[in-house]
Design a protein around this motif. Sequence first.
Motif, PDB file in Angstrom:
ATOM      1  N   ALA A 107      52.131  60.337 -16.691  1.00 55.64           N
ATOM      2  CA  ALA A 107      52.585  60.318 -18.079  1.00 55.64           C
ATOM      3  C   ALA A 107      54.095  60.536 -18.168  1.00 55.64           C
ATOM      4  O   ALA A 107      54.781  59.884 -18.952  1.00 55.64           O
ATOM      5  N   ILE A 108      54.606  61.446 -17.365  1.00 57.83           N
ATOM      6  CA  ILE A 108      56.054  61.688 -17.340  1.00 57.83           C
ATOM      7  C   ILE A 108      56.785  60.443 -16.866  1.00 57.83           C
ATOM      8  O   ILE A 108      57.794  60.035 -17.443  1.00 57.83           O
ATOM      9  N   GLU A 109      56.261  59.797 -15.832  1.00 58.86           N
ATOM     10  CA  GLU A 109      56.875  58.559 -15.338  1.00 58.86           C
ATOM     11  C   GLU A 109      56.833  57.459 -16.394  1.00 58.86           C
ATOM     12  O   GLU A 109      57.781  56.687 -16.536  1.00 58.86           O
ATOM     13  N   ALA A 110      55.746  57.385 -17.162  1.00 60.42           N
ATOM     14  CA  ALA A 110      55.633  56.386 -18.221  1.00 60.42           C
ATOM     15  C   ALA A 110      56.692  56.612 -19.297  1.00 60.42           C
ATOM     16  O   ALA A 110      57.254  55.662 -19.829  1.00 60.42           O
ATOM     17  N   VAL A 111      56.982  57.867 -19.601  1.00 62.23           N
ATOM     18  CA  VAL A 111      58.023  58.174 -20.585  1.00 62.23           C
ATOM     19  C   VAL A 111      59.398  57.791 -20.052  1.00 62.23           C
ATOM     20  O   VAL A 111      60.215  57.210 -20.765  1.00 62.23           O
ATOM     21  N   LEU A 112      59.629  58.094 -18.801  1.00 60.13           N
ATOM     22  CA  LEU A 112      60.934  57.787 -18.212  1.00 60.13           C
ATOM     23  C   LEU A 112      61.157  56.293 -18.034  1.00 60.13           C
ATOM     24  O   LEU A 112      62.297  55.827 -17.994  1.00 60.13           O
TER      25      LEU A 112
END
Length: 95
Positions: free
Chosen positions: A44-49
């Motif tokens: 999820a963090i990677e998707a935001v970034l």
Amino acid sequence: MKFALGKFEAHRIYVKWLSYDSPYNTYKYKGLPPGPIRIPCVAAIEAVLNYVHHNYIYMCAKEDFSGTHNFAETYEEHNINAQKYAKALTERGIE
């Protein structure tokens, strides 16, 4: 709404819940809630970034129960998606 009410097991969002007074009720209060509603996973963090640009502002669980969502740009489109999901719940006898 599920977070605001503490009803994490809920499958439906009922109209009567939409007026519940909580800063986490995004149907009543515009903008983001005052804090996180869950701790994100690394994906999820990677998707935001590395996000994809779009105009969606609403999401609703898909009526096929795939665990994915229908997205909408307008509240009217969101209501259509919500009606599809509610119909699917009713057809399966889910309260």
